[in-house]
Design an enzyme around this catalytic site. Structure first.
Site, short mmCIF file in Angstrom:
data_model
loop_
_atom_site.label_atom_id
_atom_site.label_comp_id
_atom_site.label_asym_id
_atom_site.label_seq_id
_atom_site.Cartn_x
_atom_site.Cartn_y
_atom_site.Cartn_z
N SER A 594 0.84 -1.18 0.00
CA SER A 594 0.00 0.00 0.00
C SER A 594 0.89 1.25 0.00
O SER A 594 1.65 1.45 -0.94
CB SER A 594 -0.97 -0.03 1.19
OG SER A 594 -1.97 0.93 1.05
N ASP A 669 -9.02 -4.65 -6.16
CA ASP A 669 -8.66 -3.60 -5.19
C ASP A 669 -9.52 -2.35 -5.38
O ASP A 669 -9.40 -1.66 -6.39
CB ASP A 669 -7.18 -3.26 -5.34
CG ASP A 669 -6.63 -2.48 -4.17
OD1 ASP A 669 -7.42 -1.82 -3.48
OD2 ASP A 669 -5.40 -2.55 -3.94
N HIS A 701 -7.74 -5.10 -1.53
CA HIS A 701 -6.48 -4.40 -1.23
C HIS A 701 -5.49 -5.29 -0.48
O HIS A 701 -4.28 -5.10 -0.60
CB HIS A 701 -6.76 -3.13 -0.44
CG HIS A 701 -5.57 -2.24 -0.30
ND1 HIS A 701 -4.79 -1.85 -1.37
CD2 HIS A 701 -4.99 -1.68 0.79
CE1 HIS A 701 -3.81 -1.08 -0.95
NE2 HIS A 701 -3.90 -0.96 0.35
#
Length: 725
Positions: A594, A669, A701
Site C-alpha cells: 500500500s 482492489d 487491497h
C-alpha cells in the site's frame, strides 16, 4: 547521524526440538504461538469483579475482590446454546464456536450479548442471578450497519442502500426508499471512512430520532472492477472519487420515528464538504457536526436544531496551513450535560479540551507530550476520566486518569511497554495487561493507592522448545535535520556470525495512521519478518516521519510532497545498515504494501542505486489516481499542487528503474485501484525496463487466508532468487 542501540530478547542458540517457522506459520502462527493472556476482560458495574474468557473461549470466568480473586465460572457457551431455542422467534438454536466475544455488562447482574442463526442476529440479556434470558432485538440475515437505540426498542439497519427500522415487536418501517444505487443512506462508508467515521447512523438520547448520512455519489465517476469468477467476466462498478475530480455530496438527515418526519440539517454550501464527528446533545434537542472544507484546512464545529435542522451557532473553528483531521466525536460529561470533551492535535499532540455547549473553552486537559490514544470510562461521579496515552516517543501505551475540575493527571501504569488496562467502577482496583520487548505478556491486579499487586498471568515465551526465534534489537536513529528521534528494529539471522555478510530485507510502510515499531512483544515485528530472518536475512524496519503516534509536527512535514521526507528518514536507516560490516550492500532488498508499496517503488526510481531487489504490493504509483479524502489531505489537488504531483509520481520515473522489481496487486482492489500498477507497467515497457507483475484475481487491497501464504512464499522466493548467493 546519532544512534542508540539496545540489545534485547532472544539469542539464536539452538535448543533441542526447536526449528524455524514454516511458510504457513507466517500467516497462521500468530494465533498458534500467542502468549498466554486474559481475553475479553470487563469489569462488572457496581462490583469489584471482572470477567473474561477462559483458554478454550467456551466459558466466561469471573474473579472478585471478596474471594481474593479466585477464578470461577459465570456462564458458558453450552448454556447459551441450551436457552436459545426457548427465546428466539424462530425457536431455532445457534451453534456457537465460542462464547460471544463482544459481550457487555449492562448492570451488576445483566449480561448482554448477540448471537446469530439462520433467521438473523439477536440481542439477548442474561440475568446471572435468576439465570433467565430475555430476547431484546432481532434483525434479519441481510441486515447491515445495525444500530440499536439505547433501550433496544428500535433497531435501524441497512438493506443495500436504504434504511429500515424494526421495533421489538417485529414491526418494520422503511425509512428510505432510494432506487438509485448512487444514493446511499446510513452507511459507515461515507467519506470513505476517513475523519474517524465508523458509523452512518446515530440514535438520539431519547431513542426516538435517528440521525443518518445521506450520500449522493451519482456525480462521482463509476470505476470498473472486473469480476473473473463468471463464465464470461462481468464488471462491478464502484464510485471512486479521484483527487482533483468531482466528489460525493453528503447531507445529514433526522428521522423522527414517532411522526415519520424527515429533517435535513442545514449544513450549507459548498456541497463538496465533509461532515464529521456527529454527536447528539444529551438533551436530544441539538446535534453537533464538524464541518470540514474540501481543502481540509478549516473545521467549524457547528450546532444544529434537531427538529428544524436550523443552524444555531459555530462553537469554534480550527484552521491549519497543512490540514485539520478530526477523528473523534464529542464526549459529554456524565455529570454536566452542558460540557463536553473535544480531541485535537492543534497544539502539537492529540489531547483533550473541555468546552461548554456555547463554545467557551473551559480548560485544556492535556498532560505533557502524552498523546491521547483512546478514552475509556468516567468514574461514578463523572469527575474523572481514564484514557490510554502514547508515551516514550510513540513506543509505549500507558493508562492515565485526569481529574476534570482541576486538570490534574496521574499515570496509573508504570512498566515501560504496551498496556491494556482499566479501573474497576469503584476506582479501587486496576486491571493491567501488558507486554514489552522482553515480556511476552503479564497481567497484574493492582490495589490503587497502596500499589499491592496480585499477579494473574506471567506468560512464558511461547517459542521456547518449539521455534528458534531470531534476535531482535531496538534501534534509535535521528532524522536528517537532527531534530527528531526515529524508532526502528533490526532482526538478525539465526546463528548470526558477525564476520559473515548477509543480504538485507527492509520492510516498511511509512504512511499515516500506521506504526510498525512498538514496545510490545516482538517489538511489533510480523511473522514474515521473523521468517525471513530465519532464512538468512538481516531484516530492518524504521518508522519515518509521517507515520503515526508521534504528534502533529511529525506528520505535517510530508504535506504536498508525500514520500520525500519519508525517504530521507529511511535513508538514515540505510546509512546505519551500511556501517555494519555484516551487511552485504550489494544484496539489499525492500518490501512494502500500500503506502509501503509506494515507498518501495519510490526508492527503486528515486534511489535506484540502493536496492538490488524490491517487492511492491498494492502500490500507489501516482497520487492523481488515488481517492480525494485521503489524497487531497496530504497532497492538495493536482490543480493546486502540480509540482508536488509531478515530484511524487512514479510513472515519469520508470526509466530510472535498475534493479529487480516485483509488483503484486489484488485485481479487485477498491482502495489502490489496479490502474496504478498497470500504468507503471506500461511506463516500464515504454522505457524498455523489465518488471515482474503478479495479480491475485479474487482479492481486494489485502491478500488474506491461505492465499496470503502463497503470497509470502512468492515474495520469499523472489528475494531468494535475486539476493541469495
Amino acid at each position: 547521524m546519532k544512534k542508540l542501540l539496545v540489545l534485547f530478547l532472544f539469542g539464536s542458540s539452538f535448543a533441542y526440538g526447536q526449528r524455524n517457522f514454516n511458510i504457513n506459520e507466517t500467516v497462521f502462527g500468530p494465533r498458534q504461538y500467542a502468549p498466554k493472556a486474559i481475553m475479553a476482560q470487563q469489569w462488572i458495574p457496581g462490583q469489584d469483579a471482572f470477567t473474561y474468557l477462559d483458554d478454550t473461549y467456551q466459558r466466561l470466568m469471573v474473579r472478585d475482590a471478596k474471594s481474593n480473586w479466585t477464578e470461577r465460572e459465570a456462564i458458558n457457551a453450552a448454556r447459551i446454546m441450551e436457552i436459545l431455542p426457548t427465546i428466539l422467534p424462530s425457536k431455532e438454536g445457534a451453534k456457537l464456536a465460542m462464547f460471544p466475544y463482544d459481550y457487555q455488562w449492562k448492570d451488576s447482574n445483566t449480561l448482554q450479548f448477540a448471537v446469530q442463526n439462520a433467521s438473523g442476529k439477536h440481542v439477548i440479556n442474561y440475568n446471572t442471578a435468576s439465570k433467565q434470558a430475555t430476547l431484546l432485538a432481532s434483525t434479519p440475515t441481510d441486515a447491515n450497519n445495525i444500530e440499536y437505540n439505547a433501550d433496544l426498542t428500535q433497531t435501524a439497519y441497512l438493506i443495500e442502500n436504504n434504511i429500515v427500522i424494526i421495533d421489538n415487536n417485529g414491526k418494520k418501517t422503511t425509512v428510505t426508499n432510494d432506487s438509485n444505487k448512487g444514493i446511499v443512506n446510513g452507511s459507515d462508508y461515507t467519506h470513505r471512512q476517513e475523519f474517524g467515521i465508523k458509523k452512518g447512523m446515530w440514535w438520539s438520547p431519547k431513542n426516538d430520532k435517528l440521525l443518518y448520512y445521506r450520500k449522493d455519489e451519482t456525480m462521482v465517476s463509476n470505476y470498473p472492477l472486473i469480476q473473473w469468477n463468471e463464465r464470461v467476466a462481468t464488471v462491478k462498478d464502484i464510485r471512486y472519487p479521484m483527487s482533483g475530480m468531482k466528489s460525493e455530496e453528503v447531507t445529514l438527515v433526522v428521522y423522527d420515528s414517532k411522526t415519520g418526519q424527515k429533517t435535513t440539517l442545514k449544513t450549507g454550501e459548498p456541497k463538496e464538504q465533509y461532515l464529521t464527528i456527529c454527536t447528539w446533545d444529551p438533551s436530544g434537542e441539538y446535534i453537533y457536526v464538524g464541518v470540514l472544507n474540501r481543502e481540509q484546512n478549516h473545521l467549524k464545529l457547528n450546532k444544529y436544531q434537531a427538529t428544524t435542522g436550523d443552524f444555531v451557532q459555530t462553537l469554534f473553528e480550527e484552521k491549519s496551513n497543512t490540514w485539520v483531521e478530526p477523528q473523534h466525536a464529542l464526549t459529554f460529561l456524565p455529570n454536566n450535560p452542558k460540557q463536553f470533551l473535544y480531541q485535537t492535535d492543534k497544539d502539537g499532540f492529540n489531547q483533550l479540551f473541555l468546552y461548554t455547549t456555547e463554545g467557551k473553552l473551559v480548560k485544556q486537559l492535556g498532560f505533557e507530550d502524552v498523546i491521547v490514544d483512546k478514552i475509556h470510562e468516567f468514574n461514578t461521579k463523572g469527575d474523572r476520566l481514564v484514557y490510554t496515552g502514547i508515551t516514550n516517543k510513540g513506543l509505549d501505551r500507558q493508562l492515565f486518569e485526569v481529574q476534570i475540575p482541576s486538570g490534574k493527571t496521574t499515570q496509573l501504569t508504570s512498566e515501560s511497554g504496551f498496556h491494556t488496562a482499566s479501573l474497576s467502577s469503584s476506582g479501587k482496583y486496576l486491571f493491567d495487561q501488558y507486554s514489552n520487548i522482553t515480556t511476552p505478556n503479564k497481567v497484574d491486579l493492582t490495589t490503587v493507592g497502596n500499589k499491592t499487586k496480585v499477579n494473574m498471568v506471567t506468560a512464558e515465551n511461547p517459542f521456547i522448545g518449539k521455534i528458534d526465534l531470531p534476535r531482535i534489537e531496538a534501534v534509535s536513529l535521528t532524522s536528517p535535520d537532527g531534530t527528531t528521534a526515529l524508532n526502528g528494529r533490526i532482526i538478525y539471522p539465526n546463528n548470526f556470525d558477525p564476520s559473515k555478510k548477509y543480504p538485507v530485507m527492509v520492510y516498511l510502510y511509512g504512511g499515516s495512521h500506521a506504526q510498525l515499531v512498538q514496545n510490545k512483544w516482538l517489538y511489533g515485528a510480523g511473522y514474515f519478518d521473523l521468517y525471513m530472518a530465519q532464512q538468512g536475512y538481516i531484516v530492518f524496519t524504521l518508522d519515518n516521519r509521517g507515520s503515526d503516534a508521534r504528534g502533529r509536527d511529525f506528520t505535517r512535514v510530508t504535506h504536498r510532497h508525500l514520500g520525500q521526507a519519508e525517504m530521507a528518514d529511511q535513508m538514515q536507516g540505510i546509512a546505519f545498515l551500511k556501517t555494519k560490516p555484516f551487511v552485504d550492500q550489494t544484496r539489499m532488498g525492500i518490501f512494502g504494501w500500500s503506502f509501503g508499496g509506494f515507498m518501495t517503488t519510490s526508492f527503486m526510481t528515486h534511489h535506484p542505486e540502493v536496492f538490488h531487489t524490491a517487492v511492491a504490493g498494492g502500490p500507489v504509483m501516482d497520487w492523481k489516481y488515488y481517492e480525494i479524502m485521503y489524497g487531497e489531505r496530504y497532497m492538495d489537488t493536482p490543480q493546486e499542487n502540480p509540482e508536488g504531483y509531478n515530484q511524487t509520481s512514479l510513472l515519469n520515473k520508470a526509466d530510472k528503474l535498475k534493479g529487480n522489481l516485483l509488483i503484486i496487486h489484488g485485481a479487485q482492489d477498491p482502495v489502490v485501484v489496479q490502474q496504478h500498477s498497470m500504468e507503471f507497467v506500461e511506463a516500464c515497457i515504454k522505457a524498455g525496463k523489465q518488471v515482474d507483475y503478479f495479480l491475485y484475481p479474487t482479492h481486494e487491497h489485502n491478500v488474506s487466508g491461505k492465499d496470503r501464504v502463497h503470497m509470502y512464499e512468492k515474495i520469499a522466493k523472489y528475494f531468494d532468487i535475486h539476493l541469495k548467493k
